[in-house]
Scaffold this motif. Structure first.
Motif, PDB file in Angstrom:
ATOM      1  N   TYR A 284     -58.640  30.549 -55.017  1.00 55.05           N
ATOM      2  CA  TYR A 284     -59.447  29.902 -53.985  1.00 55.05           C
ATOM      3  C   TYR A 284     -59.061  28.439 -53.841  1.00 55.05           C
ATOM      4  O   TYR A 284     -58.635  27.804 -54.794  1.00 55.05           O
TER       5      TYR A 284
ATOM      6  N   ARG B 188     -60.316  24.770 -51.309  1.00 49.14           N
ATOM      7  CA  ARG B 188     -61.142  24.185 -50.263  1.00 49.14           C
ATOM      8  C   ARG B 188     -60.219  23.516 -49.256  1.00 49.14           C
ATOM      9  O   ARG B 188     -59.244  22.859 -49.631  1.00 49.14           O
TER      10      ARG B 188
ATOM     11  N   VAL C  52     -69.485  26.316 -50.928  1.00 53.12           N
ATOM     12  CA  VAL C  52     -68.146  25.721 -50.805  1.00 53.12           C
ATOM     13  C   VAL C  52     -67.689  25.100 -52.121  1.00 53.12           C
ATOM     14  O   VAL C  52     -66.574  25.334 -52.581  1.00 53.12           O
TER      15      VAL C  52
ATOM     16  N   PHE D  35     -66.541  27.673 -54.704  1.00 54.36           N
ATOM     17  CA  PHE D  35     -65.178  28.166 -54.486  1.00 54.36           C
ATOM     18  C   PHE D  35     -64.155  27.138 -54.960  1.00 54.36           C
ATOM     19  O   PHE D  35     -63.165  27.482 -55.600  1.00 54.36           O
ATOM     20  N   GLU D  36     -64.427  25.888 -54.661  1.00 55.70           N
ATOM     21  CA  GLU D  36     -63.509  24.835 -55.076  1.00 55.70           C
ATOM     22  C   GLU D  36     -63.386  24.794 -56.598  1.00 55.70           C
ATOM     23  O   GLU D  36     -62.295  24.648 -57.147  1.00 55.70           O
TER      24      GLU D  36
ATOM     25  N   VAL E 162     -63.021  27.382 -46.511  1.00 58.35           N
ATOM     26  CA  VAL E 162     -62.495  27.740 -47.823  1.00 58.35           C
ATOM     27  C   VAL E 162     -61.289  28.634 -47.592  1.00 58.35           C
ATOM     28  O   VAL E 162     -61.190  29.312 -46.571  1.00 58.35           O
TER      29      VAL E 162
ATOM     30  N   ASP F   3     -66.861  23.268 -44.154  1.00 61.79           N
ATOM     31  CA  ASP F   3     -67.275  24.536 -44.746  1.00 61.79           C
ATOM     32  C   ASP F   3     -66.142  25.551 -44.768  1.00 61.79           C
ATOM     33  O   ASP F   3     -66.378  26.753 -44.820  1.00 61.79           O
TER      34      ASP F   3
ATOM     35  N   THR G 111     -58.057  31.599 -44.453  1.00 63.04           N
ATOM     36  CA  THR G 111     -59.138  30.633 -44.514  1.00 63.04           C
ATOM     37  C   THR G 111     -60.329  31.208 -43.771  1.00 63.04           C
ATOM     38  O   THR G 111     -60.173  32.013 -42.851  1.00 63.04           O
TER      39      THR G 111
END
Length: 135
Positions: free
Chosen positions: A84, A86, A74, A77-78, A94, A92, A66
């Motif tokens: 990846y 969150r 963010v 990435f999600e 990831v 913040d 992480t």
């Protein structure tokens, strides 16, 4: 809580392979004032007490890291989805699953992500001393 009670339901976590400690350490250890520490599980890196990255094995046997990302990245990435993820809903942080069997991690990309995480957390005077990839 008693020690016996704390063990109830405990599932062993996968160990962090030395090769991954070396890979992540090559990126983070040389950064100004970055410090490697033992974490509640696995290993973490901090700068002046601020969390930069956490490398650990999960209860499912998969290795994860992480790190911090700029807030405007963010959600991206999600939405990329696996590998990846969150961490939480409002922060913040990831994560990235590091499992060669599921996908081959891009070590250059990981380096960029870790340096960016350091820069999100470090004070300005330390960030100025970091060589960052051109955008």
């Amino acid at each position: 809580m008693s020690a016996a009670r704390a063990r109830v339901g405990h599932v062993a976590r996968a160990p962090v392979p030395d090769v991954w400690l070396e890979r992540v350490g090559r990126v983070l250890d040389p950064l100004p004032e970055a410090r490697r520490e033992r974490a509640w599980t696995g290993v973490r890196w901090v700068v002046r007490g601020a969390h930069v990255a956490h490398l650990f094995g999960g209860e499912d046997g998969l290795l994860r890291i992480t790190f911090r990302a700029p807030m405007d990245e963010v959600a991206a990435f999600e939405h990329l989805g696996p590998p990846y993820f969150r961490v939480g809903r409002s922060g913040d942080v990831v994560g990235l699953v590091l499992d060669d069997a599921l996908h081959e991690p891009d070590l250059d990309e990981l380096r960029e992500l870790l340096v960016e995480s350091y820069c999100v957390q470090a004070p300005h005077e330390l960030i100025e001393r970091v060589e960052r990839p051109a955008p």
